[in-house]
Design a protein around this motif. Sequence first.
Motif, PDB file in Angstrom:
ATOM      1  N   PHE A  99      72.722  52.355  21.330  1.00 38.86           N
ATOM      2  CA  PHE A  99      72.886  53.745  20.929  1.00 38.86           C
ATOM      3  C   PHE A  99      72.368  53.982  19.510  1.00 38.86           C
ATOM      4  O   PHE A  99      71.925  55.089  19.173  1.00 38.86           O
ATOM      5  CB  PHE A  99      74.347  54.173  21.043  1.00 38.86           C
ATOM      6  CG  PHE A  99      74.783  54.422  22.460  1.00 38.86           C
ATOM      7  CD1 PHE A  99      74.154  55.383  23.234  1.00 38.86           C
ATOM      8  CD2 PHE A  99      75.814  53.691  23.029  1.00 38.86           C
ATOM      9  CE1 PHE A  99      74.540  55.619  24.549  1.00 38.86           C
ATOM     10  CE2 PHE A  99      76.205  53.915  24.337  1.00 38.86           C
ATOM     11  CZ  PHE A  99      75.568  54.879  25.103  1.00 38.86           C
ATOM     12  N   THR A 100      72.411  52.936  18.676  1.00 35.76           N
ATOM     13  CA  THR A 100      71.875  53.067  17.314  1.00 35.76           C
ATOM     14  C   THR A 100      70.356  53.217  17.346  1.00 35.76           C
ATOM     15  O   THR A 100      69.794  54.144  16.743  1.00 35.76           O
ATOM     16  CB  THR A 100      72.261  51.841  16.466  1.00 35.76           C
ATOM     17  OG1 THR A 100      73.688  51.741  16.400  1.00 35.76           O
ATOM     18  CG2 THR A 100      71.712  51.969  15.056  1.00 35.76           C
ATOM     19  N   VAL A 101      69.668  52.316  18.059  1.00 35.99           N
ATOM     20  CA  VAL A 101      68.209  52.418  18.174  1.00 35.99           C
ATOM     21  C   VAL A 101      67.832  53.701  18.924  1.00 35.99           C
ATOM     22  O   VAL A 101      66.787  54.306  18.666  1.00 35.99           O
ATOM     23  CB  VAL A 101      67.634  51.178  18.887  1.00 35.99           C
ATOM     24  CG1 VAL A 101      66.129  51.306  19.099  1.00 35.99           C
ATOM     25  CG2 VAL A 101      67.941  49.917  18.089  1.00 35.99           C
ATOM     26  N   GLY A 102      68.711  54.135  19.828  1.00 39.44           N
ATOM     27  CA  GLY A 102      68.470  55.365  20.573  1.00 39.44           C
ATOM     28  C   GLY A 102      68.399  56.607  19.712  1.00 39.44           C
ATOM     29  O   GLY A 102      67.908  57.652  20.153  1.00 39.44           O
ATOM     30  N   LEU A 103      68.867  56.503  18.468  1.00 43.95           N
ATOM     31  CA  LEU A 103      68.752  57.638  17.541  1.00 43.95           C
ATOM     32  C   LEU A 103      67.301  58.047  17.321  1.00 43.95           C
ATOM     33  O   LEU A 103      67.014  59.205  17.013  1.00 43.95           O
ATOM     34  CB  LEU A 103      69.395  57.278  16.194  1.00 43.95           C
ATOM     35  CG  LEU A 103      70.917  57.407  16.088  1.00 43.95           C
ATOM     36  CD1 LEU A 103      71.418  56.727  14.830  1.00 43.95           C
ATOM     37  CD2 LEU A 103      71.336  58.868  16.114  1.00 43.95           C
ATOM     38  N   LEU A 104      66.374  57.099  17.488  1.00 42.99           N
ATOM     39  CA  LEU A 104      64.948  57.402  17.301  1.00 42.99           C
ATOM     40  C   LEU A 104      64.489  58.507  18.248  1.00 42.99           C
ATOM     41  O   LEU A 104      63.611  59.311  17.915  1.00 42.99           O
ATOM     42  CB  LEU A 104      64.102  56.146  17.540  1.00 42.99           C
ATOM     43  CG  LEU A 104      64.268  55.005  16.528  1.00 42.99           C
ATOM     44  CD1 LEU A 104      63.532  53.768  16.998  1.00 42.99           C
ATOM     45  CD2 LEU A 104      63.774  55.438  15.154  1.00 42.99           C
ATOM     46  N   ALA A 105      65.094  58.547  19.441  1.00 41.31           N
ATOM     47  CA  ALA A 105      64.767  59.608  20.394  1.00 41.31           C
ATOM     48  C   ALA A 105      65.825  60.694  20.398  1.00 41.31           C
ATOM     49  O   ALA A 105      65.516  61.876  20.601  1.00 41.31           O
ATOM     50  CB  ALA A 105      64.633  59.027  21.803  1.00 41.31           C
ATOM     51  N   GLY A 106      67.072  60.309  20.160  1.00 44.27           N
ATOM     52  CA  GLY A 106      68.168  61.275  20.245  1.00 44.27           C
ATOM     53  C   GLY A 106      68.017  62.428  19.277  1.00 44.27           C
ATOM     54  O   GLY A 106      68.282  63.587  19.616  1.00 44.27           O
ATOM     55  N   VAL A 107      67.563  62.137  18.071  1.00 44.26           N
ATOM     56  CA  VAL A 107      67.403  63.196  17.071  1.00 44.26           C
ATOM     57  C   VAL A 107      66.325  64.183  17.513  1.00 44.26           C
ATOM     58  O   VAL A 107      66.480  65.407  17.368  1.00 44.26           O
ATOM     59  CB  VAL A 107      67.046  62.580  15.697  1.00 44.26           C
ATOM     60  CG1 VAL A 107      66.671  63.667  14.707  1.00 44.26           C
ATOM     61  CG2 VAL A 107      68.216  61.758  15.161  1.00 44.26           C
ATOM     62  N   GLN A 108      65.222  63.667  18.072  1.00 40.13           N
ATOM     63  CA  GLN A 108      64.153  64.556  18.528  1.00 40.13           C
ATOM     64  C   GLN A 108      64.549  65.345  19.773  1.00 40.13           C
ATOM     65  O   GLN A 108      64.148  66.490  19.958  1.00 40.13           O
ATOM     66  CB  GLN A 108      62.893  63.739  18.847  1.00 40.13           C
ATOM     67  CG  GLN A 108      62.315  63.007  17.642  1.00 40.13           C
ATOM     68  CD  GLN A 108      61.027  62.287  17.989  1.00 40.13           C
ATOM     69  OE1 GLN A 108      60.066  62.904  18.421  1.00 40.13           O
ATOM     70  NE2 GLN A 108      61.004  60.971  17.802  1.00 40.13           N
ATOM     71  N   VAL A 163      67.536  60.557  31.973  1.00 33.77           N
ATOM     72  CA  VAL A 163      67.540  60.611  30.505  1.00 33.77           C
ATOM     73  C   VAL A 163      66.142  60.342  29.957  1.00 33.77           C
ATOM     74  O   VAL A 163      65.677  61.018  29.032  1.00 33.77           O
ATOM     75  CB  VAL A 163      68.553  59.601  29.932  1.00 33.77           C
ATOM     76  CG1 VAL A 163      68.481  59.572  28.404  1.00 33.77           C
ATOM     77  CG2 VAL A 163      69.962  59.931  30.390  1.00 33.77           C
ATOM     78  N   LEU A 164      65.453  59.378  30.552  1.00 34.65           N
ATOM     79  CA  LEU A 164      64.116  59.015  30.097  1.00 34.65           C
ATOM     80  C   LEU A 164      63.147  60.182  30.275  1.00 34.65           C
ATOM     81  O   LEU A 164      62.366  60.506  29.366  1.00 34.65           O
ATOM     82  CB  LEU A 164      63.630  57.802  30.883  1.00 34.65           C
ATOM     83  CG  LEU A 164      62.543  56.921  30.271  1.00 34.65           C
ATOM     84  CD1 LEU A 164      62.924  56.496  28.859  1.00 34.65           C
ATOM     85  CD2 LEU A 164      62.310  55.706  31.154  1.00 34.65           C
ATOM     86  N   THR A 165      63.204  60.818  31.426  1.00 39.29           N
ATOM     87  CA  THR A 165      62.316  61.962  31.682  1.00 39.29           C
ATOM     88  C   THR A 165      62.575  63.088  30.694  1.00 39.29           C
ATOM     89  O   THR A 165      61.636  63.685  30.141  1.00 39.29           O
ATOM     90  CB  THR A 165      62.502  62.470  33.126  1.00 39.29           C
ATOM     91  OG1 THR A 165      62.196  61.415  34.045  1.00 39.29           O
ATOM     92  CG2 THR A 165      61.588  63.653  33.407  1.00 39.29           C
ATOM     93  N   ALA A 166      63.859  63.381  30.469  1.00 39.40           N
ATOM     94  CA  ALA A 166      64.204  64.457  29.527  1.00 39.40           C
ATOM     95  C   ALA A 166      63.685  64.148  28.130  1.00 39.40           C
ATOM     96  O   ALA A 166      63.145  65.028  27.441  1.00 39.40           O
ATOM     97  CB  ALA A 166      65.716  64.657  29.503  1.00 39.40           C
ATOM     98  N   ALA A 167      63.830  62.897  27.694  1.00 42.86           N
ATOM     99  CA  ALA A 167      63.373  62.527  26.346  1.00 42.86           C
ATOM    100  C   ALA A 167      61.854  62.601  26.228  1.00 42.86           C
ATOM    101  O   ALA A 167      61.311  63.053  25.211  1.00 42.86           O
ATOM    102  CB  ALA A 167      63.859  61.121  25.999  1.00 42.86           C
ATOM    103  N   PRO A 220      54.291  66.777  29.522  1.00 39.18           N
ATOM    104  CA  PRO A 220      54.812  67.733  30.507  1.00 39.18           C
ATOM    105  C   PRO A 220      55.812  67.025  31.428  1.00 39.18           C
ATOM    106  O   PRO A 220      55.725  65.802  31.638  1.00 39.18           O
ATOM    107  CB  PRO A 220      53.557  68.162  31.283  1.00 39.18           C
ATOM    108  CG  PRO A 220      52.405  67.794  30.413  1.00 39.18           C
ATOM    109  CD  PRO A 220      52.829  66.601  29.622  1.00 39.18           C
ATOM    110  N   ALA A 221      56.742  67.763  31.982  1.00 40.19           N
ATOM    111  CA  ALA A 221      57.806  67.180  32.805  1.00 40.19           C
ATOM    112  C   ALA A 221      57.275  66.313  33.950  1.00 40.19           C
ATOM    113  O   ALA A 221      57.788  65.199  34.170  1.00 40.19           O
ATOM    114  CB  ALA A 221      58.718  68.278  33.333  1.00 40.19           C
ATOM    115  N   PRO A 222      56.260  66.748  34.719  1.00 41.22           N
ATOM    116  CA  PRO A 222      55.765  65.883  35.802  1.00 41.22           C
ATOM    117  C   PRO A 222      55.227  64.547  35.290  1.00 41.22           C
ATOM    118  O   PRO A 222      55.475  63.492  35.892  1.00 41.22           O
ATOM    119  CB  PRO A 222      54.656  66.725  36.448  1.00 41.22           C
ATOM    120  CG  PRO A 222      54.992  68.137  36.105  1.00 41.22           C
ATOM    121  CD  PRO A 222      55.587  68.069  34.738  1.00 41.22           C
TER     122      PRO A 222
END
Length: 333
Positions: free
Chosen positions: A144-153, A267-271, A277-279
Motif C-alpha cells: 500500500f505504501t508503494v501503491g501511493l505512486l498510483a493512488g495519488v494520481q 483496480v488496475l484498469t481504473a488506475a 483509454p479504458a479499452p
Amino acid sequence: MRSIRLPRLPRPVKLALVAAFALAVVTAIAWTMSRLDWSVVGVLLTRRDAGQISLLLGGSLLASMAGLSLGFLGWRVVLLEIGPPVSEPRVVRIFFVGFLSKYVPGRVPGMLATAKVATANGVTFGRLMTTAALVMSLVLLSGFTVGLLAGVQLLGARAAWLAGAAVLIVLVLVRPQIVNQGSALLLRLLRRPAAAKVASVRGVRLAVAWQSLSWVVTGLHLWPLAIAMGASPPRSLMLCVGAFTLATSVGIASVFIPDGIGVREAVLTAALTVVLPAPAAAVVALASRLVSTVSEVLLGAAALATAEYLIRRGRADSPEIPQPAASPPHGSR
C-alpha cells in the motif's frame, strides 16, 4: 501452545500422496493457463510489429520473475531469522511448494502439503505460520505504501488512507519489534502455534527492504505492456509501478477471492485510465495477469527443479534439527 504434528506415513503411501499432489498442482496450473485470455497477445501485435512486441513481452516477463525472486528473499530472511539454519535448496523447496500450491482449488490441500514439506525439511509448523503472518503484514504495508505512486494520481486527496500504510512502515523500521508482537497476537487469535524465536531488528528491516524492492521491480513488468498499448513512457513509469502494487495489494486483502482475480484487474484498469483509454487499459490489465501467471509458473518450476537436483545430489545439508546446547565445563569462561 502445542505445535501441530503431522502423522508419519509408510513410505509407499507417502510417495503416492506426493505424486497425487504433484499431479493435482500440474493439472490446476494447466487449467489456469487454459483459462487465461491469450487473445491479448494478438491485440498487442496489432499495435506494433512482432519484434517490438517480443522485446516488450520479454522485458515484462523478466521484470515479473525478478520481482518474485526478490519477494522470496524477503520471506527467506524472516524464515531464517526465527529458527535454526536450513540449507538453501530446502528453503527454496518449502517456499515454492507453497507458492505453486495456491493454484490448487481450496486452501486446505496446499496448506497441508506446505506444512508437511516444511516439517520434512527441518521447519516446524509454528515457525512456518509465524513466517507467514509476519511476511504477510510486511507485504501489505509495503504494498500500500508503494501503491501511493498510483493512488495519488488516481484518487487525489482520497488517497490519504494509503498514507497510513506508509506511516506504519516507517514505524516498523524504527521499532521492528511491533511486527513480531503483531504477528504473535494474530497467531494467538487464530489459535495457531508461533515460532520459539522472533525476528531481529536487522532481520525485519532487511525483509522490509527486500519486499519493497520486490514490489517496485514486479510493478515494472506493467510498463512495457502499457507502452505497447500507446502509453507515454515517461508519464506511465511510476504510475505502472504503483498501479500494479496497489491493485495486487487490494487483491491480496480480498481474502475470499482466490488470488484477487477480478479485483486486481478492476483496480488496475481504473488506475491505467490515467494514461490510456479504458479499452486499452483493460487489455493491459489482462496482459498483466497473463505475464504474471506465466512468470510464476516458470520461476516456480525452475526453482523447484534446481532445488530437487541439489538435494538429491547430496549438496544440500540434511534438515537442521535444533540440538540442546552443551553445558560448559564448570569454571569455564
